[in-house]
Design a protein around this motif. Structure first.
Motif, mmCIF file in Angstrom:
data_model
loop_
_atom_site.group_PDB
_atom_site.id
_atom_site.type_symbol
_atom_site.label_atom_id
_atom_site.label_comp_id
_atom_site.label_asym_id
_atom_site.label_seq_id
_atom_site.Cartn_x
_atom_site.Cartn_y
_atom_site.Cartn_z
ATOM 1 N N ASP A 115 0.823 -1.216 0.000
ATOM 2 C CA ASP A 115 0.000 0.000 0.000
ATOM 3 C C ASP A 115 0.855 1.264 0.000
ATOM 4 N N GLY A 116 1.935 1.275 -0.801
ATOM 5 C CA GLY A 116 2.771 2.454 -0.952
ATOM 6 C C GLY A 116 3.798 2.680 0.138
ATOM 7 N N ALA A 117 3.919 1.730 1.084
ATOM 8 C CA ALA A 117 4.894 1.868 2.175
ATOM 9 C C ALA A 117 5.725 0.585 2.292
ATOM 10 N N TRP A 118 6.965 0.736 2.753
ATOM 11 C CA TRP A 118 7.848 -0.415 2.931
ATOM 12 C C TRP A 118 7.497 -1.146 4.216
ATOM 13 N N THR A 119 7.301 -2.470 4.133
ATOM 14 C CA THR A 119 7.060 -3.302 5.315
ATOM 15 C C THR A 119 8.062 -4.460 5.298
ATOM 16 N N LEU A 120 8.451 -4.888 6.478
ATOM 17 C CA LEU A 120 9.431 -5.964 6.576
ATOM 18 C C LEU A 120 8.864 -7.256 6.006
ATOM 19 N N LEU A 121 9.614 -7.860 5.109
ATOM 20 C CA LEU A 121 9.259 -9.160 4.564
ATOM 21 C C LEU A 121 10.005 -10.255 5.316
ATOM 22 N N GLU A 122 11.351 -10.097 5.404
ATOM 23 C CA GLU A 122 12.138 -11.123 6.070
ATOM 24 C C GLU A 122 13.568 -10.666 6.303
ATOM 25 N N ALA A 179 13.094 5.511 3.371
ATOM 26 C CA ALA A 179 12.109 6.531 3.752
ATOM 27 C C ALA A 179 11.249 6.949 2.560
ATOM 28 N N THR A 180 11.657 6.544 1.377
ATOM 29 C CA THR A 180 10.934 6.916 0.164
ATOM 30 C C THR A 180 9.701 6.045 -0.030
ATOM 31 N N ALA A 181 8.768 6.548 -0.806
ATOM 32 C CA ALA A 181 7.566 5.786 -1.134
ATOM 33 C C ALA A 181 7.928 4.662 -2.100
#
Length: 183
Positions: free
Chosen positions: A70-77, A159-161
């Protein structure tokens, strides 16, 4: 980072671990005989409860992989290689990956854990206290009760989209300490 590139990084880490095993790393070498002193600099929120003893101190280097949601970085692994702290050859003795899980490349033992506390640090991923949710095997990670992720450097999400299904991996390093119940 694309899936193929992650596969290459994982394969490289596994090859390095296998090479370390073939070079004669034993379970005794995977556990330091005199663990480093780590308790003095640990934030109060990350202290391991009484009734547990330090059984291993490992340095780690790897990546924190993030995916666009959804336009933001989230931890995958995470993906990291661990070695006995102070071992100048950096012989791999464990791999750390999604779960989170740590698997010994020496004896096959493993520990899964979940974060129970964190301590933010500016410019790096937070330090963590994790509690074991499962262990397997009879080796170095058998019966581990708590894990601390300390001395973190790097690994922060951009920090970027982002857009679509973008992925990126950010290098990090840390010290992982492992505790077992006092018997």
């Amino acid at each position: 980072m694309k899936f193929a590139k992650r596969i290459v990084l994982t394969t490289t880490a596994l090859a390095a671990a296998t090479a370390g095993t073939l070079l004669g790393v034993t379970a005794a070498q995977a556990t330091p005989s005199q663990p480093a002193r780590v308790g003095a600099d640990v934030p109060a929120a990350l202290k391991v409860p009484d009734g547990n003893r330090l059984t291993g101190v490992f340095s780690a280097e790897g990546v924190q992989t993030y995916t666009c949601t959804d336009g933001a970085w989230t931890l995958l692994e995470p993906a990291a290689t661990l070695w006995v702290k102070g071992d100048r050859s950096h012989r791999s003795v464990a791999l750390h990956s999604r779960g989170p899980v740590w698997v010994s490349t020496v004896d096959g033992s493993a520990v899964n854990a979940a974060a129970v506390a964190n301590s933010p640090k500016p410019g790096t991923i937070p330090e963590l206290l994790l509690k074991s949710t499962a262990t397997r095997g009879t080796g170095v990670f058998a019966d581990v009760s708590y894990i601390q992720r300390l001395n973190t450097q790097g690994g922060v999400a951009p920090a970027t989209a982002c857009t679509g299904t973008d992925q990126t991996s950010v290098p990090y390093s840390a010290t992982y300490t492992f505790y077992k119940p006092v018997k």
